[in-house]
Write a protein that holds these residues in place. Structure first.
Motif, short mmCIF file in Angstrom:
data_model
loop_
_atom_site.label_atom_id
_atom_site.label_comp_id
_atom_site.label_asym_id
_atom_site.label_seq_id
_atom_site.Cartn_x
_atom_site.Cartn_y
_atom_site.Cartn_z
N ASN A 1 41.71 29.51 38.72
CA ASN A 1 40.85 30.46 39.41
C ASN A 1 40.07 29.78 40.53
N HIS B 1 42.37 29.07 43.43
CA HIS B 1 42.60 30.29 44.22
C HIS B 1 41.45 30.53 45.19
N HIS B 2 40.23 30.42 44.70
CA HIS B 2 39.07 30.64 45.56
C HIS B 2 39.03 29.62 46.70
N VAL C 1 46.89 37.11 47.82
CA VAL C 1 47.36 37.14 46.44
C VAL C 1 47.91 38.53 46.15
N ILE D 1 46.28 42.26 39.30
CA ILE D 1 45.55 41.03 39.60
C ILE D 1 44.07 41.29 39.84
N ARG D 2 43.74 42.56 40.11
CA ARG D 2 42.31 42.90 40.12
C ARG D 2 41.88 43.38 38.74
N GLY E 1 40.77 40.34 36.78
CA GLY E 1 41.65 39.30 37.33
C GLY E 1 42.93 39.14 36.57
N THR F 1 42.86 35.51 38.30
CA THR F 1 42.51 35.91 39.67
C THR F 1 41.18 36.66 39.73
N SER F 2 40.34 36.49 38.73
CA SER F 2 39.07 37.22 38.71
C SER F 2 38.17 36.79 39.86
N LEU G 1 38.41 37.40 43.02
CA LEU G 1 39.02 37.23 44.34
C LEU G 1 38.86 38.47 45.21
N VAL H 1 43.86 40.72 48.50
CA VAL H 1 44.12 40.67 47.05
C VAL H 1 44.71 42.02 46.68
N GLU I 1 51.83 36.70 41.73
CA GLU I 1 51.78 36.53 40.28
C GLU I 1 52.82 37.45 39.65
#
Length: 334
Positions: free
Chosen positions: A11, A14-15, A26, A31-32, A44, A50-51, A53, A62, A89
């Motif tokens: 995570n 990713h950030h 992403v 993924i959200r 995420g 993916t939290s 993002l 995203v 993903e």
């Protein structure tokens, strides 16, 4: 140094990636993870990787997709051709069967078919691994099969620092990279460097030095091999452990140097029993270091049947520390 789990390190990576390069985005299912529901939290994805993002970088970068791997992997392949840097993903590697044409015939070949006129910086993150009762179609480990596709890079991290570092290297690569993340390791935590530096693709890691036996272990099997080596050390058997980190390109030099020192090779991998990574590696070592071997290479893999759904049957199917111990003892005495 900061203590992080593999999920947390991914995570954070990713950030970092999204903040450093506005071309990165992403893409994937959920993924959200609930952010589109009234009052819902941005979880995420089903594994939480993916939290945060979407809240930070916006829904334009995203992108939640329909349940169509063919569509969104194809979309990401096209995006990479235009110079964007998509991270896709695919929730489970089993689902790559749905979009294998996009991966094998499009993403993997595009740079070659264009004669190098464009790069294809596509990163596909996916999960693998049995042990949680998810059944035959959510528990496979297909890194050996994917590595057989010319044009693909395949990596299998076993630690938080490697997971984050390999992701950072993958997004800078010129061709497509598949990152295989073991579901059972997401909560594995250890201290990592604060900056989470990139990890070179194609470079293995010597986990432990030894003189009697080389064990090349992949992903979750790295930790099983380390536990087995502690027991074997008390029995007077010195085990050298290599985590290849990258399945393709493989750090052949590190493995050959170790085998030439110990004379014995054991491959421990949660992959296909027939034609998988273990078969490929033992064949390579037999061809390249035959005169150094004091015994035939041995592999520890699950049997050549689908992953059982029943937890007790799955536990029998999935090799563990005991299987590595038994194979190592037999090989060390040969």
């Amino acid at each position: 140094m900061t203590r992080m789990s593999i999920s947390e390190a991914l995570n954070r990576a990713h950030h970092d990636i999204m903040a450093a390069d506005e071309r990165s985005l992403v893409i994937g299912e959920d993924i959200r993870g609930g952010s589109g529901v009234d009052g819902g939290l941005e979880l995420g994805g089903v594994f939480g990787v993916t939290s945060g993002l979407a809240a930070k970088f916006g829904e334009g970068r995203v992108i939640d997709t329909p349940i169509s791997e063919t569509a969104f992997v194809g979309m990401a392949t096209g995006a990479a051709m235009t110079g964007l840097k998509p991270i896709v993903e695919v929730m489970f590697c089993d689902f790559m069967g749905v979009c294998f044409d996009q991966i094998m015939n499009q993403a993997a070949k595009a740079r070659f078919l264009s004669n190098g006129r464009f790069d294809l910086p596509l990163t596909i993150r996916t999960t693998m691994g049995a042990g949680d009762g998810s059944g035959a179609m959510h528990s496979q480990s297909t890194f050996g099969m994917l590595a057989s596709v010319a044009g693909l890079t395949v990596v299998c991290p076993s630690t938080p620092a490697d997971a984050a570092g390999l992701l950072k290297s993958a997004v800078k690569a010129k061709g497509p990279t598949v990152i295989m993340e073991h579901k059972g390791l997401y909560d594995f935590a250890e201290d990592v460097p604060d900056e989470l530096p990139p990890v070179p693709i194609g470079k293995g890691r010597l986990m432990r030095e030894g003189t009697d036996l080389t064990v090349v272990a992949v992903s979750a099997f790295v930790h099983k091999a380390v536990e087995a080596a502690d027991t074997l050390a008390a029995e007077g058997i010195s085990v050298e452990i290599i985590d290849p980190r990258t399945i393709k390109p493989l750090d052949e030099a590190m493995i050959l140097a170790s085998v030439k020192k110990t004379g014995r090779l054991l491959v421990a991998a949660e992959d296909a029993a027939f034609g998988g990574f273990a078969d490929q590696l033992t064949a390579f070592v037999a061809r390249s270091a035959f005169s150094s071997l004091t015994a035939a290479p041995v592999s520890v893999t699950p049997p050549d049947v689908p992953v059982p759904y029943g937890r007790k049957a799955e536990a029998v199917w999935l090799p563990g520390v005991d299987e590595i111990l038994n194979a190592a003892r037999t090989l060390a005495s040969a």
